[in-house]
Design an enzyme around this catalytic site. Structure first.
Site: not given
Length: 550
Positions: A90, A167-168, A234, A236, A263, A292
């Site tokens: 990516r 992105n985001e 994503h 996290y 990610e 990531w």
């Protein structure tokens, strides 16, 4: 439903330095109506909730993110990423709104390099990161304009490229616009003639703590005239338990909606994601994941670098985990069949030569071996430790030598080597070499240590220790020690591996910090807990010798 307070900045936006926010879990999505005409599809496309290649072969992404927008001179990283076994990369791009614009010529070159290295290329615009909350972030509509502006570089590349629109694209403010904004951007690209598989990121800095993407994904999917949209979460700190990981991913699978983990990391300032659960769940559900990130992180999340300083032979602890760990890239990635026909390249490299050992210490050894050959290209080598019928990958490298550290003194080991080619084929294992480490007791080193608390919050903190070699010769395979005064406990560490018994802490180096050159230094970081006090330790030892304060 439940809620909790957390920092929801993800690594893709970590350089932006974002703040705390309140979040809660969302409601379930509705099932998708997948009417894709598989026979008529060209290139990468969605069918029955799965990502397929143009020939109908199921494709599962396994790869990493690479920050091309900020490190355009590091395009060789694509070959290094491929050498670790990845099938996808990516690539971060800039639209010119917040970061330098990657024009059509540069995008065409990135795609060409992806193809040369037999990687599927997910291209994303980063300027949308945190829209609605982050100053300077731009809308998905603006990102769609960028893609239309570089469309000439993408025409005819549907077999090789996935367009990740932005992105985001929403932070923690105004994320209720995600469904309408995403739908409009998808339609705008379809109206402009884009036939590519499109990927859309979740709001809330990509983590969808509000459940907005989860609840509305089917609406977005059904609004795409091509029914060729993939959803990217994503993961996290919001996903710090296996139950949360499984619940989110299983929801999309059950609804027949295509999902990838676009990610994720092994740690983050907003919490400690469960990377083991992310990787194992993705593997069991046959879903893609893209970690990531390769290298070049800043803003306090340097620990998310997979290699140190873009050096492919210097895997960090995180890099070792995602490449060689359980459910990692090296063992689970399968190259896209578009490279090399229906079956791809199936010819394995020749067997490498038996390794020879040199520079044997109490805790390490350097191994060298004769190179393999391949009908296409040898991508790299896996050094394994053999123990009876089991083996463990201890190093990966693109060269024909490697240094293995972290061994136990006065212990016998057997090492061997495999070669890998660009298609992921693995050679037969080389003959082994037996190595017996020394008795230990590396000499005490002249040293100076600085310790600081980088950040502190209720019950937790982040610390940093810099060890300087004040002697005249390099210090290798070191052991650092100190004692906490207030009962602090280390929870995670990067740059080293800790062991703790009560107040006493002992740290052994990571591969990329194992040598401290004369006059040089290494830095390790960690997170920990405290209760009642957080006094900094005042005395440190290196290989048993006392270090001065600096």
């Amino acid at each position: 439903m439940r809620s909790r307070t957390a920092r929801t900045t993800t690594a893709g936006g970590a350089l932006l330095g974002l703040a705390l926010s309140l979040f809660g879990l969302g409601q379930p999505a509705h099932a998708a109506e997948d009417t894709t005409d598989t026979a008529a599809a060209t290139g990468l496309h969605v069918s029955d909730g799965r990502l397929l290649e143009g020939n109908g072969n199921d494709f599962v992404m396994r790869g990493v993110n690479h920050a091309h927008a900020w490190y355009a001179h590091e395009l060789d990283s694509l070959s290094h990423i491929k050498a670790k076994g990845a099938n996808t990369v990516r690539v971060v791009l800039g639209s010119g709104d917040r970061w330098t614009r990657n024009d059509a010529s540069d995008v065409a070159n990135v795609v060409s390099e992806c193809k040369a290295n037999r990687l599927i290329c997910v291209l994303e615009v980063h300027d949308t990161t945190g829209y609605g909350e982050q100053s300077g972030a731009v809308s998905l509509d603006r990102a769609a304009d960028y893609w239309i502006g570089v469309q000439s570089a993408l025409e005819g590349q549907e077999d090789y490229v996935v367009v990740n629109i932005g992105n985001e694209p929403h932070g923690n403010t105004g994320y209720d616009r995600w469904t309408a904004d995403t739908t409009a951007a998808v339609r705008k690209l379809r109206d402009a003639g884009f036939d590519h598989a499109l990927m859309v990121d979740a709001p809330n800095w990509g983590q969808d703590w509000s459940g907005t993407m989860r609840a509305n994904a089917s609406t977005v999917f059904n609004a795409d005239p091509k029914r060729n949209t993939i959803f990217s979460i994503h993961m996290y700190g919001v996903y710090d338990t296996a139950a949360e990981v499984r619940d989110y991913l299983n929801h999309f699978v059950g609804a027949g909606l295509p999902i990838v983990v676009g990610e994720f990391g092994h740690d983050h300032s907003d919490g400690n994601p469960d990377e083991d659960a992310i990787m194992s769940t993705a593997q069991s559900l046959r879903l893609g994941y893209l970690g990531w990130s390769w290298s070049g992180n800043g803003g306090g999340v340097e620990y998310l670098d997979m290699v140190d300083g873009f050096d492919p032979d210097s895997l960090t602890g995180w890099g070792q985990r995602i490449v060689n760990g359980a459910n990692g890239i090296a063992t689970t990635a399968r190259e896209a069949t578009v490279y090399g026909g229906s079956g791809g390249d199936t010819t394995a490299p020749t067997r490498p030569g038996a390794p020879t050992a040199s520079n044997v210490t109490s805790t390490g050894v350097t191994l060298s071996w004769a190179a393999s050959s391949d009908n296409v290209r040898v991508a790299g080598y896996d050094v394994v430790r053999v123990n009876g019928t089991t083996e463990t990958v201890v190093r990966t490298t693109t060269g024909t030598s490697a240094t293995v550290t972290g061994l136990t003194p006065a212990t016998s080991y057997t090492f061997a080597v495999y070669a890998r080619d660009t298609a992921g084929n693995r050679s037969e294992r080389s003959a082994g070499v037996q190595v017996t480490t020394g008795q230990g007791g590396d000499p005490a080193a002249a040293c100076a240590v600085s310790y600081k608390v980088v950040g502190q919050w209720q019950g937790g903190f982040q610390g940093e220790v810099t060890v300087r070699n004040t002697g005249t010769s390099a210090v290798r395979d070191w052991t650092l020690g100190w004692r906490f005064a207030d009962g602090q406990t280390i929870t995670t560490m990067w740059g080293g591996t800790p062991s703790q018994s009560g107040a006493a802490v002992t740290v052994r180096p990571a591969s990329y910090t194992s040598t401290i050159p004369a006059g040089g230094s290494v830095t390790i970081g960690f997170t920990g807990t405290w209760n009642g006090g957080n006094t900094s330790p005042s005395a440190f030892t290196l290989n048993g010798g006392t270090c001065s304060a600096s």
